[in-house]
Design a protein around this motif. Sequence first.
Motif, mmCIF file in Angstrom:
data_model
loop_
_atom_site.group_PDB
_atom_site.id
_atom_site.type_symbol
_atom_site.label_atom_id
_atom_site.label_comp_id
_atom_site.label_asym_id
_atom_site.label_seq_id
_atom_site.Cartn_x
_atom_site.Cartn_y
_atom_site.Cartn_z
ATOM 1 N N ASN A 1 0.810 -1.214 0.000
ATOM 2 C CA ASN A 1 0.000 0.000 0.000
ATOM 3 C C ASN A 1 0.845 1.267 0.000
ATOM 4 O O ASN A 1 0.326 2.359 -0.220
ATOM 5 N N ASN A 2 2.159 1.115 0.229
ATOM 6 C CA ASN A 2 2.996 2.301 0.377
ATOM 7 C C ASN A 2 4.232 2.322 -0.517
ATOM 8 O O ASN A 2 4.978 3.305 -0.494
ATOM 9 N N LEU A 3 4.477 1.271 -1.287
ATOM 10 C CA LEU A 3 5.553 1.336 -2.273
ATOM 11 C C LEU A 3 5.230 2.414 -3.304
ATOM 12 O O LEU A 3 4.073 2.615 -3.669
ATOM 13 N N ASN A 4 6.253 3.104 -3.766
ATOM 14 C CA ASN A 4 6.065 4.222 -4.695
ATOM 15 C C ASN A 4 5.500 3.719 -6.029
ATOM 16 O O ASN A 4 6.189 3.009 -6.767
ATOM 17 N N PRO A 5 4.245 4.075 -6.360
ATOM 18 C CA PRO A 5 3.627 3.542 -7.585
ATOM 19 C C PRO A 5 4.248 4.072 -8.870
ATOM 20 O O PRO A 5 4.054 3.491 -9.934
ATOM 21 N N PRO B 1 24.852 -17.221 5.476
ATOM 22 C CA PRO B 1 25.812 -16.110 5.443
ATOM 23 C C PRO B 1 25.207 -14.783 5.900
ATOM 24 O O PRO B 1 24.175 -14.348 5.383
ATOM 25 N N ALA B 2 25.863 -14.147 6.853
ATOM 26 C CA ALA B 2 25.356 -12.895 7.420
ATOM 27 C C ALA B 2 25.250 -11.796 6.376
ATOM 28 O O ALA B 2 24.342 -10.951 6.439
ATOM 29 N N GLU B 3 26.165 -11.795 5.393
ATOM 30 C CA GLU B 3 26.173 -10.714 4.408
ATOM 31 C C GLU B 3 24.967 -10.760 3.474
ATOM 32 O O GLU B 3 24.696 -9.797 2.756
ATOM 33 N N ARG B 4 24.224 -11.850 3.497
ATOM 34 C CA ARG B 4 23.040 -11.947 2.646
ATOM 35 C C ARG B 4 21.752 -11.636 3.402
ATOM 36 O O ARG B 4 20.664 -11.714 2.833
ATOM 37 N N ILE B 5 21.891 -11.296 4.676
ATOM 38 C CA ILE B 5 20.712 -11.032 5.502
ATOM 39 C C ILE B 5 20.635 -9.546 5.837
ATOM 40 O O ILE B 5 21.569 -8.975 6.390
ATOM 41 N N THR B 6 19.523 -8.933 5.496
ATOM 42 C CA THR B 6 19.263 -7.532 5.816
ATOM 43 C C THR B 6 18.122 -7.458 6.818
ATOM 44 O O THR B 6 17.076 -8.076 6.606
ATOM 45 N N MET C 1 10.109 1.257 7.051
ATOM 46 C CA MET C 1 10.105 -0.093 6.493
ATOM 47 C C MET C 1 10.101 -0.055 4.967
ATOM 48 O O MET C 1 10.870 -0.767 4.304
ATOM 49 N N VAL C 2 9.248 0.788 4.401
ATOM 50 C CA VAL C 2 9.128 0.866 2.944
ATOM 51 C C VAL C 2 10.386 1.474 2.330
ATOM 52 O O VAL C 2 10.883 0.995 1.298
ATOM 53 N N GLU C 3 10.920 2.517 2.952
ATOM 54 C CA GLU C 3 12.143 3.140 2.438
ATOM 55 C C GLU C 3 13.288 2.127 2.369
ATOM 56 O O GLU C 3 14.019 2.058 1.368
ATOM 57 N N LYS D 1 15.011 0.624 -1.092
ATOM 58 C CA LYS D 1 16.458 0.719 -1.284
ATOM 59 C C LYS D 1 17.051 -0.647 -1.619
ATOM 60 O O LYS D 1 17.929 -0.772 -2.487
ATOM 61 N N LEU D 2 16.553 -1.672 -0.941
ATOM 62 C CA LEU D 2 17.034 -3.024 -1.226
ATOM 63 C C LEU D 2 16.685 -3.435 -2.652
ATOM 64 O O LEU D 2 17.501 -4.051 -3.350
ATOM 65 N N TYR D 3 15.475 -3.095 -3.101
ATOM 66 C CA TYR D 3 15.086 -3.387 -4.483
ATOM 67 C C TYR D 3 16.050 -2.719 -5.469
ATOM 68 O O TYR D 3 16.542 -3.354 -6.411
ATOM 69 N N PHE D 4 16.310 -1.427 -5.257
ATOM 70 C CA PHE D 4 17.199 -0.705 -6.171
ATOM 71 C C PHE D 4 18.619 -1.269 -6.120
ATOM 72 O O PHE D 4 19.290 -1.400 -7.152
ATOM 73 N N ASP D 5 19.082 -1.601 -4.920
ATOM 74 C CA ASP D 5 20.425 -2.173 -4.791
ATOM 75 C C ASP D 5 20.536 -3.496 -5.548
ATOM 76 O O ASP D 5 21.559 -3.797 -6.165
ATOM 77 N N LEU D 6 19.477 -4.288 -5.485
ATOM 78 C CA LEU D 6 19.494 -5.583 -6.157
ATOM 79 C C LEU D 6 19.511 -5.407 -7.672
ATOM 80 O O LEU D 6 20.247 -6.099 -8.385
ATOM 81 N N ILE D 7 18.728 -4.463 -8.161
ATOM 82 C CA ILE D 7 18.658 -4.222 -9.601
ATOM 83 C C ILE D 7 19.970 -3.656 -10.132
ATOM 84 O O ILE D 7 20.458 -4.032 -11.199
ATOM 85 N N THR D 8 20.567 -2.739 -9.369
ATOM 86 C CA THR D 8 21.796 -2.087 -9.832
ATOM 87 C C THR D 8 23.052 -2.832 -9.402
ATOM 88 O O THR D 8 24.166 -2.391 -9.671
ATOM 89 N N LYS D 9 22.846 -3.964 -8.679
ATOM 90 C CA LYS D 9 23.951 -4.832 -8.246
ATOM 91 C C LYS D 9 24.916 -4.133 -7.309
ATOM 92 O O LYS D 9 26.103 -4.446 -7.255
ATOM 93 N N ARG D 10 24.374 -3.153 -6.555
ATOM 94 C CA ARG D 10 25.198 -2.547 -5.521
ATOM 95 C C ARG D 10 25.137 -3.410 -4.281
ATOM 96 O O ARG D 10 24.292 -4.281 -4.140
#
Length: 385
Positions: free
Chosen positions: A26-30, A167-172, A366-368, A372-381
């Motif tokens: 309900n709060n992700l940027n449409p 692995p801890a590095e894969r957990i956010t 929570m949404v922010e 950010k995680l979505y964008f990081d995953l897409i841009t491979k950061r």
Amino acid sequence: MEQINILQIVRPSDGGIKEHVKSLLNNLNPSKFKIYVVCDNNTIYNIKQYFKDKVNITFLPIDIKGEISYLSDMQGIYSLTKLLRNNSFDIIHCHGLKAALLGGIAAKTVGHKNIIYTAHSNISFKTSQITNTYFYKTVEKVVSHISKQIIAVSEGIKNEMIMRKIPAERITVIPNGIDASRFKIETDKKHIKRQLGIPEEANIVGTIARLAPQKNLETFLKGAAILLSSMPELRFIIVGDGPLKKQLQEKAIELGIESKVTFTGYRNDIPEILHIMDVFALSSWTEGLPITVLEAMAAEKPVVATRVGGTPEIIEDGLTGLLVKPNDEKSLAEGIMHILSNRLFADALGTAARKNIVENYTIEKMVESTEKLYFDLITKRRPIT
């Protein structure tokens, strides 16, 4: 920038997962995200009515069972695989272990790699037997191997996963968040009490939970029996539904307290129900980051909760609530009694509790973090930690 296509896979849920998904979607940027939701028809009905008009969501009914069912699960994997082959999704976000298993296998089959798994609860309760221990740990290892990123809703869940060699590095860690403004309301308490058949002058101890084993509501009832032995005017309400409803009603009869305990069933007026409670109590054996506790604290209610899962991350014992030992009705009753016998202390707990929620556990945060995680995953950061 083109919209990012997110496929959300959700297992059936009447509890925290449903509330989490409702708030997130309900709060992700449409303007940035096009959302597709896979779940069963009943879950679609339960969550669709809460969405704002602006939300850019398409529902895709696929029958994913909550329990393990070989035939149904094979059909679910087949349907998900077909969906992934015929559509282009940038990210697959699975909520709960079962959704992540089926969604992960389907994604692996078609070569999709951008998979996120949100762990909403610990698997410790499910692993109380040796066979279940092996099964759930194996499933979790498969899911964690397939997933590019795992979201844990509490540090407690993250720490348990690390102990199981994930692995801890894969957990956010992205804590659950709520809209605290919904719980700052004025309501006609006497009217609601009359509706529930509760005397207007009675103090109420309440809980909101799915009536399922992990919520350990027998301890809540046993604690109620202890309190009623010295405070017979007290009333107790259990808000929610689930497979143990009949068993819990029978337990109340066995304890001789059935006239003092009200089972309300499912309610869609939780802010109003919270406001008739003098104390909110949670007796769970295990938790992720309980949304009902966040809501009770946002309503400025003094909370007594078991020291399990992520609950101690929300409650600072003696300052924003009280923490008690799990599976200990005497400890639970003592905590409730301490609050009921000290109005100034109760008010101070409630005020501090709401302040904590408003500052730290909002939907916006929570949404922010999720966006950010979505964008990081897409841009491979590198993902956030």
